[in-house]
Structure formats: C-alpha cells, structure tokens
Enzyme design. Structure first.
Site, PDB file in Angstrom:
ATOM      1  N   CYS A  80       0.821  -1.209   0.000  1.00 26.59           N
ATOM      2  CA  CYS A  80       0.000   0.000   0.000  1.00 26.59           C
ATOM      3  C   CYS A  80       0.856   1.260   0.000  1.00 26.59           C
ATOM      4  O   CYS A  80       2.045   1.218   0.284  1.00 26.59           O
ATOM      5  CB  CYS A  80      -0.838   0.044   1.268  1.00 26.59           C
ATOM      6  SG  CYS A  80      -2.191  -1.106   1.258  1.00 26.59           S
ATOM      7  N   CYS A  84      -3.057   4.894   2.397  1.00 27.36           N
ATOM      8  CA  CYS A  84      -4.140   3.929   2.128  1.00 27.36           C
ATOM      9  C   CYS A  84      -5.278   4.081   3.142  1.00 27.36           C
ATOM     10  O   CYS A  84      -5.053   4.101   4.351  1.00 27.36           O
ATOM     11  CB  CYS A  84      -3.607   2.501   2.168  1.00 27.36           C
ATOM     12  SG  CYS A  84      -4.871   1.323   1.678  1.00 27.36           S
ATOM     13  N   ARG A 109       1.368  -7.920  -3.611  1.00 25.87           N
ATOM     14  CA  ARG A 109       0.576  -7.424  -4.740  1.00 25.87           C
ATOM     15  C   ARG A 109       0.164  -5.981  -4.489  1.00 25.87           C
ATOM     16  O   ARG A 109      -0.053  -5.598  -3.342  1.00 25.87           O
ATOM     17  CB  ARG A 109      -0.699  -8.263  -4.894  1.00 25.87           C
ATOM     18  CG  ARG A 109      -0.509  -9.548  -5.665  1.00 25.87           C
ATOM     19  CD  ARG A 109      -1.808 -10.319  -5.760  1.00 25.87           C
ATOM     20  NE  ARG A 109      -2.287 -10.761  -4.447  1.00 25.87           N
ATOM     21  CZ  ARG A 109      -3.440 -10.364  -3.908  1.00 25.87           C
ATOM     22  NH1 ARG A 109      -4.225  -9.534  -4.546  1.00 25.87           N
ATOM     23  NH2 ARG A 109      -3.807 -10.817  -2.723  1.00 25.87           N
ATOM     24  N   CYS A 111      -2.105  -2.867  -3.873  1.00 26.30           N
ATOM     25  CA  CYS A 111      -3.435  -2.712  -3.288  1.00 26.30           C
ATOM     26  C   CYS A 111      -4.376  -2.124  -4.347  1.00 26.30           C
ATOM     27  O   CYS A 111      -4.018  -1.188  -5.052  1.00 26.30           O
ATOM     28  CB  CYS A 111      -3.342  -1.777  -2.095  1.00 26.30           C
ATOM     29  SG  CYS A 111      -4.914  -1.308  -1.386  1.00 26.30           S
ATOM     30  N   CYS A 114      -5.763   1.699  -2.632  1.00 25.21           N
ATOM     31  CA  CYS A 114      -4.969   2.945  -2.672  1.00 25.21           C
ATOM     32  C   CYS A 114      -4.174   3.066  -3.970  1.00 25.21           C
ATOM     33  O   CYS A 114      -3.598   4.100  -4.250  1.00 25.21           O
ATOM     34  CB  CYS A 114      -4.062   3.058  -1.454  1.00 25.21           C
ATOM     35  SG  CYS A 114      -2.819   1.772  -1.353  1.00 25.21           S
ATOM     36  N   ASP A 485      21.424  37.159 -11.833  1.00 25.97           N
ATOM     37  CA  ASP A 485      20.070  37.570 -12.186  1.00 25.97           C
ATOM     38  C   ASP A 485      19.637  38.777 -11.365  1.00 25.97           C
ATOM     39  O   ASP A 485      19.733  38.791 -10.143  1.00 25.97           O
ATOM     40  CB  ASP A 485      19.113  36.404 -11.927  1.00 25.97           C
ATOM     41  CG  ASP A 485      17.716  36.716 -12.431  1.00 25.97           C
ATOM     42  OD1 ASP A 485      17.411  36.308 -13.557  1.00 25.97           O
ATOM     43  OD2 ASP A 485      16.958  37.392 -11.716  1.00 25.97           O
TER      44      ASP A 485
HETATM   45 ZN   LIG Z   1      -3.859   0.171   0.095  1.00 27.02          ZN
END
Ligand SMILES: [Zn+2]
Length: 555
Positions: A80, A84, A109, A111, A114, A485
């Site tokens: 996440c 999240c 894996r 999420c 989120c 400048d």
């Molecule tokens: Zn998440």
C-alpha cells in the site's frame, strides 16, 4: 530525526552476505518471491529507510510521504501507499519498502484500493546518490530499452554490478525490476483511467504483445485486465484520442505560484494560461496534439488532459508532464534548507509548495532563454510570439493554440533577423539549432549535466546565466542557480553577485527552489513599486550596473 526530516538514512554498506544474496535476487526473472530465503530484517537494515519515520507516516496516513516508501502487509500479501484508507495493520505485520518495485519483488501485490501506481514519483536523492537519480531519469526516458543495464551503467560511468548494488541500497530493487514495475503501473493506469482497447494498452505500456501483457497483469493483480477495468467503473466518455490522467504530488503544491510564473512567459500561439489551467501544443515522434493541465486539489493531483493520436507515446508524454510540473519533488526535504534564510523562511511560510517549472522541450526552452537576454519578460514573450508565427508549423486543435514551436531544423536555416531580433541573438539561436541538428547537443538522455553545460557555453552568446537557467528548467537540476540575475539580487537587497553566491551556499542542494521564491518576491515588490532597491536606485541605473556585472533578468 524529526518527523518531517529526511526519510533517507545516511550512508550504509551492504554486507557481503547480503551482496551475495542480492546477486541471486537480481538474476531470476521478476519472480514474486525474491526475498524468499532471505531474512527481510537483515536486508532491510541496509536499505536507506528510517523505519520510525515510515511507521509514524503510515499511522497518520501522511500524504507528504506518499511514494517515498511502500507498506507490505504480511497478512494480506498486499502493498500500500502511506495514505491507504484501509484499516491500519499491526506494526508487527508490516514491512516497509523504499520503492514499489521492492515491494513487488518481495512478493506483495499492489493494493486495489490505494492504487500504488498512482503515488507521486520517487524523489531525487540528490547528494545521497546522484547516480541513482540520474539512472532513474534515464530509465524514465526508456534507457533500458536501448541496451539494458550494461549500457545504462556504461553511460553513467559506473560498473553494472555497482549500479545494481546502488539500486538495491536506495530502492530495494534492481534497475530492471524498477523499470518493469513502472511499465506495469502505467498499464494499470491506462486500464483504470482510459478506454483504450487492451491491445493498445499492451503496446503503450511496452509489453510488445497482448499475451505477455495479459500474463503480466494477471500475475501481479490476480485478475485479468478486463476484470480490472470493470472494477474501475469508468463512466466518462472522452472524445477520440483524448485521455485524462491524474498525476499525484506530495502536498503542499503551490499551483497558483506555478501559473504565476508560467503566465507571463507563455509563448503566444503555443502556450495558454487561463482560468487556472495551462495548455500547450505538443509534438512528439512526428505526431502532434496538445495537453491541458489543471489542479485537482481534492486528490493532491494535477488533472492532465492529453489529446494525442499515438497512444504508444502516452507513457513518455505523462513522464514529461511529471517533470515539467516538478511532481516528484519532496517538499519536506526542500523546505529544510530554505528555512535557514530569514528572507526565504518568511516567503516559504506564506507560500508553501512552490515548485521549479520544467519545460516541455529543452531546445524550445533554451531558445526562449536566448530571446530573453537583455530584454524584459514581456519583451521576450513578444519576440517568442513573432518567432512562432513566422517559423512555427500551424496547428489547430484547442482554443488559443495556433502553432507548434519551430523545430531546430527550421530555425537552423531561418532568417531570424526578419522578426526584429538583434543580430547577435539571432546568431546564437542559429548556432544552437545547428548543433542540435547535427547531434553535437542533445537535450535528451543527458547523463552529465556539467559536461552538457560546458558544451552549451561554447556557443557564442550563451553565458553562465543562460546555462544555469537551462540547467534549472530543462535538465531539472535542483541546485542550478542563475546567479547573475537582477531579480535575485533585488529580492535580497544585495549589491554584488559575490554576495548572492555566498548567501546561496546555505540553500544547497535546493538553490533552484530558492531562486523561484526570490523571483516571486521580486515580481511582487515590483508590482507594488516598493522593491528593496527601488527607493535607492532607479531601475535604469540598476539595470546598467547589473549589465556591467553580467546580470540578466529571468525570462
Ligand atoms: Zn492500500
């Protein structure tokens, strides 16, 4: 270490035992269990993350840390963003990773709630590992597709093993894994945010064929691309070849400050700033279109509408927009240095989140900078408008956009004096255009900024100021500083460049951000007519003194 302080720890060494195992990590295909057989805690100790900072940011869902690290949840095997909205897991069940690629490599894996693919980009770890920042920039420009890690390492002047080690230390994943994750994330964005047919999504995200794309998505998300698209429940229908992306940033983001800088410098016919949005015509790999960018405050994002015929270019177009609007910047780091100066501290407090505007095209920006030498911003914009009307290719597509900016090929042969350009300035632009045409200067794939700037300064008429301005906006060097400048001197009530240079040392490595604040101070005090120097020296005499010192005015 303070809560808002750096998330990156000091220098650490990867021990031999981990080095051996990291080689194993690198070798295989991007399996989802690379960390299996490897003690996570052992490995984690050597990644540059401050776990306490991560933990506090996670528990408070702090958006300022979004994209600076990712959270792997052991119970769900999902990773996440720090923001999240899902219920927070127990500390013992989470693992922190410095990049999405590292979390993916460890078998987590992404999420679906989120959406890690939507987090702001990896901030540049300037000072900690310039090599990693440069490599990331090149990977964004698809460097790994032209020769792999060996060639990338060679371009960076390091060995490929060393580069892998640096990546593992700073990002927890190899260059290949980082690039693959970026591609996969972009595919997910196209599935969620567009209605592009899956065959086109596969091509646009660099999978080559649909079969590999389907397999890649399935493996990571445990769903088919079609199932993911159904989840996104997209209802808006866009005209053909039009896409809307939300590109996230870490707040605060001073959108008004960005527009206030871009508006007076917008090249007529090519760029339009109106009603809180920025629009411009674009040309990419032979196709034309336009982009329109506005603020989506509720989502800490910029809403980017892209009208472009060739979906294969969408990845690079969105990466350019990210760079152009400085979306990867890490405000928490920057503000640290700027607050040390009393003048800047006050302004930073009043207008937090000012970014350094990049550019769409380096050649265009450099040309624009040359046009602006020794004239006011307004004068430079008028000249740029004439240049575009005379030499640019006509373009129709969106309100106010009538042309594409002229290419180097056209400007190399154009009669530039015909638009009322002083001879010297015309010669400089022509010399630059010629060098770009014959490949002696390229604004893409720049590995060594110092080397690039040295070559740029060999062109008669390009001095240190122009080079630093180009470094700041086209090369995205956060420490670039157009020292000579007038506006910078004026904002600090200083008399000489030496004083300015000395004062600027305290703002390293973020002097480009300091310059943005100082220009903002200068433009506001000019508007009120109460600039620090205006009571003492009339503008003309200041300008004269300034030009004797080689001072220019920001274009
Ligand atoms: Zn998440």
């Amino acid at each position: 270490m303070g809560y808002c302080g750096l998330i990156v720890r000091g220098k650490s060494r990867v021990p031999v035992s981990v080095k051996k195992k990291s080689k194993v990590l690198e070798r295989g295909p991007k399996t989802s269990n690379l960390f299996c057989g490897l003690d996570y805690h052992q490995f984690a100790k050597h990644m540059n993350l401050d776990w306490q900072v991560c933990s506090r940011a996670r528990l408070s869902r702090d958006a300022r840390f979004d994209g600076k690290f990712f959270i792997g949840v052991l119970t769900s095997r999902v990773y996440c963003r720090s923001i999240c909205p899902a219920p927070t897991a127990k500390e013992k069940n989470v693992r922190y990773f410095p990049s999405a690629a590292a979390a993916a490599e460890a078998g987590f894996r992404p999420c679906l709630r989120c959406r890690p693919e939507c987090s702001p980009g990896t901030p540049a770890w300037l000072g900690t590992s310039n090599t990693v920042s440069r490599a990331l920039r090149l990977i964004d420009e698809s460097a790994l597709e032209d020769g792999g890690v060996e060639v990338l390492a060679e371009r960076l002047g390091v060995g490929s093993r060393h580069l892998r080690r640096l990546f593992l230390r700073h990002l927890g994943a190899t260059p290949i894994a980082v690039a693959q994750t970026r591609r996969l994330q972009f595919a997910k964005k196209l599935i969620d945010e567009t209605r592009l047919p899956m065959t086109q999504v596969a091509l646009a995200s660099g999978f080559g064929c649909v079969r590999r794309f389907n397999a890649g998505i399935r493996k990571v998300y445990h769903r088919t691309p079609t199932q993911i698209r159904r989840l996104a429940r997209q209802t808006t229908i866009f005209p053909e070849n039009q896409y809307l992306f939300r590109l996230r940033f870490r707040p605060p983001y001073n959108w008004n400050g960005m527009l206030a800088f871009l508006a007076p410098r917008a090249t007529p016919g090519v760029e339009v700033v109106e009603l809180g949005s920025y629009r411009r015509s674009i040309s990419f790999h032979g196709s034309h279109g336009y982009v329109e960018v506005s603020l989506d405050e509720g989502n800490d994002a910029l809403a980017v509408r892209v009208q472009f015929g060739d979906p294969r270019s969408l990845f690079l177009i969105t990466e350019r927009i990210r760079a152009m609007f400085d979306l990867n910047a890490d405000w928490a780091d920057i503000v640290h240095s700027l607050r040390t100066d009393p003048v800047l501290a006050k302004r930073v407090e009043a207008e937090p989140g000012l970014r350094v505007p990049g550019c769409w095209n380096g050649f265009e920006l450099a040309t624009r900078a040359i046009l602006g030498q020794q004239v006011s911003v307004k004068g430079a914009t008028t000249l740029a408008g004439r240049l575009v009307r005379t030499f640019g290719q006509p373009f129709h597509g969106a309100s106010g956009l009538t042309h594409l900016f002229p290419t180097p090929e056209v400007l190399a042969k154009a009669k530039l004096a015909s638009i009322g350009l002083p001879r010297a300035r015309a010669d400089t632009i022509q010399a630059l255009a010629r060098m770009v045409c014959d490949g002696r200067i390229s604004f893409e794939g720049i590995v060594d900024s110092a080397d690039f700037l040295t070559r740029l300064c060999e062109i008669p008429g390009i001095g240190k100021w122009t080079a630093q301005y180009v470094a700041m906006r086209a090369l995205r060097e956060p420490d670039a500083f157009p020292c000579g400048d007038l506006g910078l001197l004026r904002a600090l009530d200083l008399e000489t460049l030496r004083e300015l240079e000395q004062r600027g040392d305290a703002w390293r490595p973020w002097r480009a951000y300091a310059a943005m604040y100082l220009w903002s101070i200068a433009s506001k005090s000019k508007a009120r007519g109460t600039g620090p120097l205006s009571s003492r020296a009339p503008k003309t005499s200041l300008r004269r003194t300034a030009s004797q010192q080689g001072v220019s005015v920001a274009v």
